[in-house]
Design an enzyme around this catalytic site. Sequence first.
Site, PDB file in Angstrom:
ATOM      1  N   CYS A 199      10.824 -12.983  -6.820  1.00 56.35           N
ATOM      2  CA  CYS A 199      11.644 -12.713  -8.008  1.00 56.35           C
ATOM      3  C   CYS A 199      12.825 -13.666  -8.096  1.00 56.35           C
ATOM      4  CB  CYS A 199      12.132 -11.272  -7.964  1.00 56.35           C
ATOM      5  SG  CYS A 199      12.993 -10.901  -6.438  1.00 56.35           S
ATOM      6  N   GLU A 249      15.199  -2.797  -9.670  1.00 55.12           N
ATOM      7  CA  GLU A 249      15.251  -4.241  -9.391  1.00 55.12           C
ATOM      8  C   GLU A 249      14.052  -4.858 -10.089  1.00 55.12           C
ATOM      9  OE1 GLU A 249      17.766  -5.471  -7.839  1.00 55.12           O
ATOM     10  OE2 GLU A 249      18.586  -3.591  -7.108  1.00 55.12           O
ATOM     11  N   GLU A 302      21.209  -3.209  -4.565  1.00 58.61           N
ATOM     12  CA  GLU A 302      20.787  -2.866  -3.214  1.00 58.61           C
ATOM     13  C   GLU A 302      21.649  -3.668  -2.242  1.00 58.61           C
ATOM     14  OE1 GLU A 302      16.477  -3.842  -3.616  1.00 58.61           O
ATOM     15  OE2 GLU A 302      16.205  -1.675  -3.487  1.00 58.61           O
ATOM     16  N   ASN A 353       4.739  -8.692  -3.952  1.00 61.67           N
ATOM     17  CA  ASN A 353       5.031 -10.091  -3.606  1.00 61.67           C
ATOM     18  C   ASN A 353       5.654 -10.254  -2.223  1.00 61.67           C
ATOM     19  OD1 ASN A 353       7.407  -8.898  -4.658  1.00 61.67           O
ATOM     20  ND2 ASN A 353       8.274 -10.909  -5.020  1.00 61.67           N
ATOM     21  N   ALA A 409       8.782  -4.113 -17.494  1.00 63.79           N
ATOM     22  CA  ALA A 409       8.105  -3.106 -18.321  1.00 63.79           C
ATOM     23  C   ALA A 409       7.902  -1.816 -17.522  1.00 63.79           C
ATOM     24  CB  ALA A 409       6.767  -3.641 -18.814  1.00 63.79           C
TER      25      ALA A 409
HETATM   26  P1  NAD Z   1       4.747  -3.653 -11.105  1.00 65.32           P
HETATM   27  O1  NAD Z   1       5.883  -3.209 -11.923  1.00 65.32           O
HETATM   28  O2  NAD Z   1       3.424  -3.807 -11.752  1.00 65.32           O
HETATM   29  O3  NAD Z   1       4.511  -2.665  -9.872  1.00 65.32           O
HETATM   30  C1  NAD Z   1       5.521  -2.389  -8.927  1.00 65.32           C
HETATM   31  C2  NAD Z   1       5.226  -1.053  -8.272  1.00 65.32           C
HETATM   32  O4  NAD Z   1       5.352  -0.034  -9.257  1.00 65.32           O
HETATM   33  C3  NAD Z   1       3.800  -0.913  -7.717  1.00 65.32           C
HETATM   34  O5  NAD Z   1       3.848  -0.163  -6.528  1.00 65.32           O
HETATM   35  C4  NAD Z   1       3.090  -0.157  -8.802  1.00 65.32           C
HETATM   36  O6  NAD Z   1       1.975   0.573  -8.351  1.00 65.32           O
HETATM   37  C5  NAD Z   1       4.187   0.778  -9.278  1.00 65.32           C
HETATM   38  N1  NAD Z   1       4.043   1.320 -10.628  1.00 65.32           N
HETATM   39  C6  NAD Z   1       3.391   0.787 -11.690  1.00 65.32           C
HETATM   40  N2  NAD Z   1       3.486   1.616 -12.747  1.00 65.32           N
HETATM   41  C7  NAD Z   1       4.227   2.677 -12.364  1.00 65.32           C
HETATM   42  C8  NAD Z   1       4.692   3.852 -13.010  1.00 65.32           C
HETATM   43  N3  NAD Z   1       4.405   4.120 -14.275  1.00 65.32           N
HETATM   44  N4  NAD Z   1       5.451   4.716 -12.308  1.00 65.32           N
HETATM   45  C9  NAD Z   1       5.775   4.473 -11.032  1.00 65.32           C
HETATM   46  N5  NAD Z   1       5.346   3.376 -10.348  1.00 65.32           N
HETATM   47  C10 NAD Z   1       4.592   2.487 -11.022  1.00 65.32           C
HETATM   48  O7  NAD Z   1       5.218  -5.017 -10.428  1.00 65.32           O
HETATM   49  P2  NAD Z   1       4.362  -5.983  -9.520  1.00 65.32           P
HETATM   50  O8  NAD Z   1       3.408  -6.737 -10.393  1.00 65.32           O
HETATM   51  O9  NAD Z   1       3.858  -5.247  -8.350  1.00 65.32           O
HETATM   52  O10 NAD Z   1       5.497  -6.977  -8.979  1.00 65.32           O
HETATM   53  C11 NAD Z   1       5.918  -8.109  -9.658  1.00 65.32           C
HETATM   54  C12 NAD Z   1       7.214  -7.857 -10.388  1.00 65.32           C
HETATM   55  O11 NAD Z   1       8.200  -7.409  -9.474  1.00 65.32           O
HETATM   56  C13 NAD Z   1       7.800  -9.099 -11.021  1.00 65.32           C
HETATM   57  O12 NAD Z   1       8.228  -8.774 -12.312  1.00 65.32           O
HETATM   58  C14 NAD Z   1       8.971  -9.440 -10.138  1.00 65.32           C
HETATM   59  O13 NAD Z   1      10.003 -10.167 -10.755  1.00 65.32           O
HETATM   60  C15 NAD Z   1       9.425  -8.106  -9.716  1.00 65.32           C
HETATM   61  N6  NAD Z   1      10.230  -8.177  -8.510  1.00 65.32           N
HETATM   62  C16 NAD Z   1      11.580  -7.968  -8.623  1.00 65.32           C
HETATM   63  C17 NAD Z   1      12.372  -8.064  -7.491  1.00 65.32           C
HETATM   64  C18 NAD Z   1      13.870  -7.837  -7.568  1.00 65.32           C
HETATM   65  O14 NAD Z   1      14.484  -7.651  -6.530  1.00 65.32           O
HETATM   66  N7  NAD Z   1      14.457  -7.806  -8.742  1.00 65.32           N
HETATM   67  C19 NAD Z   1      11.803  -8.366  -6.256  1.00 65.32           C
HETATM   68  C20 NAD Z   1      10.423  -8.576  -6.196  1.00 65.32           C
HETATM   69  C21 NAD Z   1       9.640  -8.463  -7.330  1.00 65.32           C
END
Ligand code: NAD
Length: 484
Positions: free
Chosen positions: A285, A251, A464, A153, A232
């Site tokens: 987020c 995060e 962070e 995002n 998840a």
């Molecule tokens: P995602 O969890 O699907 O993926 C995030 C990253 O993790 C990607 O690079 C993905 O390839 C990797 N990934 C997926 N499975 C993995 C595994 N088993 N082991 C290691 N890496 C793995 O999330 P997304 O769809 O890319 O992003 C959206 C989510 O991110 C939303 O839930 C949003 O709220 C969250 N988000 C949180 C923050 C925060 O600061 N809290 C900031 C931005 C986004």
Amino acid sequence: MTTDKYIKNYIDGALAPAVSGQYLDNYNPATGKVYSHLPDSDENDVQRAVEAAGRAFREWSTAEPRTRFRLLMRIADIIEQNMETFARAETMDSGKPLSMSMSVDIPRAQANFRFFATAVLQFGSESHHMPGEAINFTLRQPLGVVGCISPWNLPLYLFTWKIAPALATGNCVVGKPSELTPMTAYLLSKACIEAGLPPGVLNIVHGLGPKAGQAIVEHPKVKAISFTGGTATGQQIARTAAPVFKKLSLELGGKNPNIIFADCNFDEMMVGTLRSSFSNNGQICLCGPRIYVERPLYEKFRDELVKRTQFLKVGDPFSTVADLGALVSKQHLEKVQSYLSLAEVEGGTILCGGNRLEMQGEFENGYFLRPAVIEGLPLECRTNQEEIFGPVVSIAPFDTEAEAIALANGTQYGLSATVWTQDISRANRVAEQLQAGIVWVNCWMVRDLRTPFGGVKNSGVGREGGSEALRFFTEPKNVCVKYG
Ligand code: NAD
């Protein structure tokens, strides 16, 4: 600096395809068409990256902070000099308006490098004196090879938010950006080569989360994981990393409340609320998709929000007039649409938006959705409980301060919250009781990089930002010296 049709990994200072030679498709969300390809990396690429990082660690970790400072500042300069190339790549990958990539994403990416390059020069550690007996002092040493995994995002913004403090404190990094938005991380590899970053200090492995990402988390030589993404995925990472005691910063998702009291400055609140509802198509987020409004203001607010939402321009993210571009992927668009259908089943009324935008020509298959406002949904329903992460807000009235706080705290998440009121005592009372890592009063997304950033409950573990990040990426060691 240019983008390429075939993105490469950045390992040991060089650009290379995945060991398997396989590629994944990279889509432009505004057209729905594949426009480039990224390496479909696996554990073999991660192994090469971890080995390179391990080899680079001794020299990098013992270099003077000033050496690291100079290199990180040089990377920031190169990003700044190539601002438009980076911004166009970010918009092409993510579908967000170019105006946002130019004003938020890329400026913040270079600011992350500058901020942590400078911060490490000021970073001190503690001593504890036992008078007449001994002196304790704390060494803050880098962890070794660390993994940084980021979402789609805010692609370069969040990737560098992790990489910069990790490198500044002397760690070597294996990073993985989202497979949906890899291009600016690829440009960052080129910037690192141009800056003269020593080989292996930063390695960027592209590919799928369950394959390349999981291999980083599983690798025994990776000492810590800094992860931003869905809840998840965070659970899966914790399941893998916790039994082998890796340091974790997670995060995760949010379902943030926006509480509006009748005494607020209406105009400022409306401007702020429109932003917190629909910036980046609600794919931040920190957006506030649950809006609670004190009853005397509710109808006026609802009508004004619907009017302003209908006025937002959705379209070609490269056009200067677009407020909102495309959603990031077909799969994500379908997820958001499924929640809109669910909202109606759950008894909600969609007051505006929620329909796919009919576009002509090259944008005909783009993932464009009109922003939606829903009312009439109870707190407990799935639409109000689960993270949609799209241009969808749910509004509801409340009568008392206690009710507003209960509604705000009534989900599994606790990332951020916003409060609009002119009553300073109430603002403080409410902020104190909100279950969130970040509370904004009469503003939204005002960010000072020195402040702790993170969530409570299922929104994450750890913080962070500022010295929190410097502490996360270092191990404190107490040295006790007896004298006298
Ligand atoms: P995602 O969890 O699907 O993926 C995030 C990253 O993790 C990607 O690079 C993905 O390839 C990797 N990934 C997926 N499975 C993995 C595994 N088993 N082991 C290691 N890496 C793995 O999330 P997304 O769809 O890319 O992003 C959206 C989510 O991110 C939303 O839930 C949003 O709220 C969250 N988000 C949180 C923050 C925060 O600061 N809290 C900031 C931005 C986004």
